[in-house]
Scaffold this motif. Structure first.
Motif, PDB file in Angstrom:
ATOM      1  N   ASP A 122      38.265  -2.660   1.080  1.00  0.00           N
ATOM      2  CA  ASP A 122      39.303  -2.453   1.919  1.00  0.00           C
ATOM      3  C   ASP A 122      40.656  -2.856   1.054  1.00  0.00           C
ATOM      4  OD1 ASP A 122      37.851  -1.177   3.769  1.00  0.00           O
ATOM      5  OD2 ASP A 122      37.632  -2.984   4.987  1.00  0.00           O
ATOM      6  N   GLU A 123      40.418  -4.085   0.446  1.00  0.00           N
ATOM      7  CA  GLU A 123      41.636  -4.414  -0.359  1.00  0.00           C
ATOM      8  C   GLU A 123      42.068  -3.600  -1.324  1.00  0.00           C
ATOM      9  OE1 GLU A 123      41.307  -8.475  -1.967  1.00  0.00           O
ATOM     10  OE2 GLU A 123      39.575  -7.856  -3.253  1.00  0.00           O
ATOM     11  N   ASN A 126      43.746  -0.571   0.239  1.00  0.00           N
ATOM     12  CA  ASN A 126      45.092  -0.996   0.632  1.00  0.00           C
ATOM     13  C   ASN A 126      46.259  -0.804  -0.490  1.00  0.00           C
ATOM     14  OD1 ASN A 126      46.535  -1.814   2.990  1.00  0.00           O
ATOM     15  ND2 ASN A 126      47.375  -3.343   1.797  1.00  0.00           N
ATOM     16  N   LEU A 127      45.735  -1.312  -1.794  1.00  0.00           N
ATOM     17  CA  LEU A 127      46.590  -1.316  -3.039  1.00  0.00           C
ATOM     18  C   LEU A 127      46.934   0.315  -3.186  1.00  0.00           C
ATOM     19  CD1 LEU A 127      47.660  -2.665  -5.626  1.00  0.00           C
ATOM     20  CD2 LEU A 127      45.637  -2.348  -6.698  1.00  0.00           C
ATOM     21  N   LEU A 128      45.893   0.997  -3.212  1.00  0.00           N
ATOM     22  CA  LEU A 128      46.232   2.291  -3.562  1.00  0.00           C
ATOM     23  C   LEU A 128      47.127   3.017  -2.419  1.00  0.00           C
ATOM     24  CD1 LEU A 128      43.922   1.974  -5.581  1.00  0.00           C
ATOM     25  CD2 LEU A 128      42.982   4.093  -4.714  1.00  0.00           C
ATOM     26  N   ARG A 129      47.029   2.649  -1.076  1.00  0.00           N
ATOM     27  CA  ARG A 129      47.584   3.187  -0.249  1.00  0.00           C
ATOM     28  C   ARG A 129      49.234   2.731  -0.140  1.00  0.00           C
ATOM     29  NH1 ARG A 129      49.835   1.018   4.275  1.00  0.00           N
ATOM     30  NH2 ARG A 129      48.748  -0.691   4.144  1.00  0.00           N
ATOM     31  N   VAL A 130      49.469   1.736  -0.624  1.00  0.00           N
ATOM     32  CA  VAL A 130      50.879   0.960  -0.856  1.00  0.00           C
ATOM     33  C   VAL A 130      51.404   1.559  -2.140  1.00  0.00           C
ATOM     34  CG1 VAL A 130      52.357  -1.101  -1.172  1.00  0.00           C
ATOM     35  CG2 VAL A 130      50.417  -1.051   0.530  1.00  0.00           C
ATOM     36  N   GLY A 163      52.872  -7.618  -1.004  1.00  0.00           N
ATOM     37  CA  GLY A 163      52.129  -8.824  -1.958  1.00  0.00           C
ATOM     38  C   GLY A 163      51.777  -8.356  -3.085  1.00  0.00           C
ATOM     39  N   TYR A 164      52.252  -7.259  -3.748  1.00  0.00           N
ATOM     40  CA  TYR A 164      51.807  -6.644  -5.126  1.00  0.00           C
ATOM     41  C   TYR A 164      52.744  -6.936  -6.163  1.00  0.00           C
ATOM     42  CZ  TYR A 164      48.330  -4.591  -2.036  1.00  0.00           C
ATOM     43  OH  TYR A 164      47.238  -4.230  -1.008  1.00  0.00           O
ATOM     44  N   GLY A 165      52.117  -6.567  -7.387  1.00  0.00           N
ATOM     45  CA  GLY A 165      53.205  -7.010  -8.468  1.00  0.00           C
ATOM     46  C   GLY A 165      53.614  -5.606  -8.972  1.00  0.00           C
ATOM     47  N   VAL A 166      54.724  -5.701  -9.613  1.00  0.00           N
ATOM     48  CA  VAL A 166      55.327  -4.443 -10.211  1.00  0.00           C
ATOM     49  C   VAL A 166      55.617  -4.296 -11.727  1.00  0.00           C
ATOM     50  CG1 VAL A 166      57.368  -2.865 -10.171  1.00  0.00           C
ATOM     51  CG2 VAL A 166      56.542  -4.082  -7.967  1.00  0.00           C
ATOM     52  N   ASP A 229      45.628 -10.947 -15.462  1.00  0.00           N
ATOM     53  CA  ASP A 229      44.706 -11.558 -14.722  1.00  0.00           C
ATOM     54  C   ASP A 229      43.351 -10.819 -14.365  1.00  0.00           C
ATOM     55  OD1 ASP A 229      45.389  -9.883 -12.874  1.00  0.00           O
ATOM     56  OD2 ASP A 229      46.656 -11.411 -11.472  1.00  0.00           O
ATOM     57  N   ARG A 230      43.144  -9.675 -14.975  1.00  0.00           N
ATOM     58  CA  ARG A 230      42.152  -8.737 -14.665  1.00  0.00           C
ATOM     59  C   ARG A 230      41.916  -8.225 -13.353  1.00  0.00           C
ATOM     60  NH1 ARG A 230      39.230  -8.524 -19.789  1.00  0.00           N
ATOM     61  NH2 ARG A 230      40.731  -9.727 -21.239  1.00  0.00           N
ATOM     62  N   LYS A 231      42.821  -8.174 -12.559  1.00  0.00           N
ATOM     63  CA  LYS A 231      43.003  -7.620 -11.153  1.00  0.00           C
ATOM     64  C   LYS A 231      43.310  -6.216 -11.057  1.00  0.00           C
ATOM     65  CE  LYS A 231      43.498 -11.889  -8.550  1.00  0.00           C
ATOM     66  NZ  LYS A 231      44.376 -12.816  -7.425  1.00  0.00           N
ATOM     67  N   PRO A 232      42.823  -5.360 -10.115  1.00  0.00           N
ATOM     68  CA  PRO A 232      43.014  -4.226 -10.332  1.00  0.00           C
ATOM     69  C   PRO A 232      44.417  -3.811 -10.325  1.00  0.00           C
ATOM     70  CG  PRO A 232      41.262  -4.644  -8.565  1.00  0.00           C
ATOM     71  CD  PRO A 232      42.088  -5.881  -9.293  1.00  0.00           C
ATOM     72  N   ALA A 233      44.732  -2.289 -10.719  1.00  0.00           N
ATOM     73  CA  ALA A 233      45.967  -1.832 -10.846  1.00  0.00           C
ATOM     74  C   ALA A 233      45.878  -0.244 -10.157  1.00  0.00           C
ATOM     75  CB  ALA A 233      46.620  -1.963 -11.958  1.00  0.00           C
TER      76      ALA A 233
END
Length: 261
Positions: A122-123, A126-130, A163-166, A229-233
């Motif tokens: 789900d997280e 949400n990243l994709l949706r935003v 709360g996401y990075g650009v 930080d190897r988190k998804p994009a």
């Protein structure tokens, strides 16, 4: 130098961009666990060439190293952009951004879509949706008389507000007879800053948004960009024209969205 397009040129741009949308939909039909991004690249190249166009990315020059070896960029999970298709199978829960460019009748199309592979968390959804919402917020700001900074401001406010990075190092761009033309179109900025948006301007708006830090780095292949930080994009992109004072989306996600992906 910024090249404003005529009515006829905008229609040629539309043809090139609609072909990109159809190509992304063909790729979307094939995305599932076990498929490799190299297989997706083969589907894309054959589809583009069968429709009388050339895959713009193949052989694209690189100031840092070798030319791009494939017809699409496939960026998986923490890869932000410019991922090179390979033989590693996609896995359940992955996401893959597919960026595609075509050259048709002298003009370029450019669009990107981030696909889910099977069921994702789900997280990540949400990243994709935003990120996708931010793309449209940027487009909705692109009226004649506004400025490039207004686009970046709209994207940045929406993504950072969630709360996401650009990503800073890679930006959207003008597009036409060349894949990358002036002006640069950052996904961050200040209202009222930058070049004025005028009728005939064609630009690719492409939010590149991260789940964690916006800091990125380049892999040794001299193409693939990943999050520090190897988190998804996530990455979504449309090419638009400023037409009769308003944004006109030349590319399309319609065929992709019919797939329910």
């Amino acid at each position: 130098m910024i090249f404003l397009k005529t009515e006829d040129e905008i229609e040629l741009m539309r043809k090139a961009n609609l072909l990109v949308g159809s190509t992304l939909a063909e790729i979307g039909k094939a995305i599932r666990p076990g498929v490799t991004t190299k297989q997706l690249d083969k589907i894309a190249e054959e589809f583009i060439r069968d429709h009388g166009a050339v895959p713009t990315f193949k052989g694209f020059p690189n100031p840092y190293g070798p030319e791009f070896p494939a017809s699409i960029c496939t960026s998986v999970n923490e890869q932000v952009v410019h991922g090179i298709p390979n033989d590693e199978p996609l896995r359940e829960g992955d996401i893959v951004s597919v960026d595609c460019g075509t050259l048709l009748e002298g003009f370029n199309g450019d669009s990107a879509y981030t696909f889910m592979v099977g069921e994702v968390s789900d997280e990540v959804k949400n990243l994709l949706r935003v990120t996708k919402e931010a793309l449209y917020k940027g487009i909705e700001t692109s009226f004649a008389g506004k400025r490039i900074g207004d686009i970046g401001y709209a994207v940045q406010q929406h993504c950072e507000g969630n709360g996401y990075g650009v990503v800073r190092e890679f930006v959207g761009h003008g597009i036409g007879k060349e894949m990358h033309e002036d002006p640069a179109v950052p996904n961050y900025g200040k209202r009222g800053d930058g070049k004025m948006i005028k009728n005939g301007l064609c630009i690719a708006i492409e939010p590149m948004i991260t789940m964690g830090t916006y800091e990125v780095f380049m892999l040794p292949d001299k193409w693939t960009i990943i999050t520090r930080d190897r988190k998804p994009a996530a990455h979504f992109e449309h090419t638009i024209a400023i037409h009769h004072g308003k944004p006109d989306i030349l590319s399309s996600f319609e065929e992709i969205e019919k797939l329910g992906v």
